[in-house]
Scaffold this motif. Sequence first.
Motif, short mmCIF file in Angstrom:
data_model
loop_
_atom_site.label_atom_id
_atom_site.label_comp_id
_atom_site.label_asym_id
_atom_site.label_seq_id
_atom_site.Cartn_x
_atom_site.Cartn_y
_atom_site.Cartn_z
N GLU A 164 0.82 -1.21 0.00
CA GLU A 164 0.00 0.00 0.00
C GLU A 164 0.85 1.26 0.00
OE1 GLU A 164 -3.98 1.90 2.04
OE2 GLU A 164 -3.45 -0.21 2.37
N THR A 165 1.90 1.29 0.79
CA THR A 165 2.77 2.46 0.82
C THR A 165 3.46 2.68 -0.52
OG1 THR A 165 3.18 2.15 3.18
CG2 THR A 165 4.74 3.52 1.97
N PHE A 166 3.97 1.61 -1.09
CA PHE A 166 4.65 1.68 -2.39
C PHE A 166 3.70 2.21 -3.46
CE2 PHE A 166 5.70 -0.26 -6.48
CZ PHE A 166 7.05 0.03 -6.62
N LEU A 167 2.50 1.63 -3.52
CA LEU A 167 1.54 2.02 -4.57
C LEU A 167 0.98 3.42 -4.33
CD1 LEU A 167 -0.20 -1.43 -4.93
CD2 LEU A 167 1.27 -0.31 -6.63
N ARG A 168 0.81 3.78 -3.08
CA ARG A 168 0.34 5.14 -2.80
C ARG A 168 1.38 6.16 -3.28
NH1 ARG A 168 -3.71 6.68 0.20
NH2 ARG A 168 -3.90 4.66 1.26
N ASN A 169 2.65 5.89 -3.06
CA ASN A 169 3.69 6.79 -3.52
C ASN A 169 3.73 6.90 -5.04
OD1 ASN A 169 4.54 7.35 -0.91
ND2 ASN A 169 6.11 5.76 -0.90
N VAL A 170 3.41 5.81 -5.73
CA VAL A 170 3.38 5.82 -7.19
C VAL A 170 2.21 6.63 -7.72
CG1 VAL A 170 3.03 4.41 -9.27
CG2 VAL A 170 4.56 3.60 -7.45
N TRP A 171 1.04 6.41 -7.13
CA TRP A 171 -0.21 6.91 -7.72
C TRP A 171 -0.68 8.24 -7.15
CZ3 TRP A 171 -1.59 5.14 -12.20
CH2 TRP A 171 -1.22 3.84 -12.57
N VAL A 172 -0.06 8.73 -6.08
CA VAL A 172 -0.51 10.00 -5.52
C VAL A 172 -0.44 11.10 -6.57
CG1 VAL A 172 1.79 10.63 -4.63
CG2 VAL A 172 -0.26 11.59 -3.57
N GLY A 173 -1.52 11.82 -6.70
CA GLY A 173 -1.58 12.93 -7.65
C GLY A 173 -1.78 12.55 -9.09
N LYS A 174 -1.95 11.25 -9.35
CA LYS A 174 -2.12 10.80 -10.75
C LYS A 174 -3.56 10.40 -11.01
CE LYS A 174 2.62 9.12 -11.33
NZ LYS A 174 3.14 9.41 -10.00
#
Length: 315
Positions: free
Chosen positions: A305-315
Amino acid sequence: MVKIAVAGGTGQVAREVIDKLVATGKHDIIVLCRTAPVIDIPSDIRWMSVNYNDKTGLAEVLSGVHTVLSFIQLLSDPNQIAQKNLIDAAIEAGVKRFAPSEYGSKETVHMPWWDGKGKVREYLQEVNQKETVIEYTLIQPGLFLDYLAFPHKTSKYVDPLQTIFDFEHKRTIVVDGHEDSIMTFTTVADLAGIIALAVDYQGKWPTNGGIRGNRLTYSQVIEIGGRVRGHAFNVEKVQIDDLNAGELKTSWGLEAVHRAVSQGDAAELLKSVSIGILLSSLKGAWDVSEDFNKLFPDYQFSSAETFLRNVWVGK
């Protein structure tokens, strides 16, 4: 410090591992290639052109090598002659450890594109049948978590690939009634980190080298997707009978293909990959062991979840 030979060392996953090994500053690394590499090889490692059909020549190259890490492309060698010859040459040269080209699921059921893994596993069992002539481990991190970032690239070398978990379009495919099927997800960086630790490990390697970054059900992946993308996923459910008949009855399918696959074979292989992952997960193929987790209990894996949140934040 040990001498390490990396076969198929110009491949994407291999390069991630090589960089991690180089960063430790501990080892003498040789990259084995069929032809002169068209990529930049770090100045502090060597590369050697080899003929995988020449076992005598391979044994000479492997003289003094402690560990062989193989990343040979399975699809380019259907009968796995190259890896079998590499194993024979490693034994002749007195290599202590060998890791075949794995880096995925623990089983290959319903995944014919990975049939070669089974052939190499059987060969390693065969040569060690009477006594252990070479120590080996099957490095299995499950599915790369990086792929759930598609189309965004999250590692230096590994290209993003589509999966049945499409975070870009907030959708997924599941087998009806089997939302509790297990998938293991590990980042490419964590795979490289564990391999670097494994090379230094003084004890015996586990034969089943599971690396469990994240162990999640389909439902949990979908829930994480909804949270990090800010919208519930559209879930398309397929039936087992249709999948067994080779039919993928969905409104969408995979489009991005691995560079090792020709465009002529791409469409059929992409459908086969979707069907294979869905069916194999029902049989626990992606629920890998945690053998390496147990050897390195202090290693901190990236949270999905942390990894994917960092990828997708703002996208």
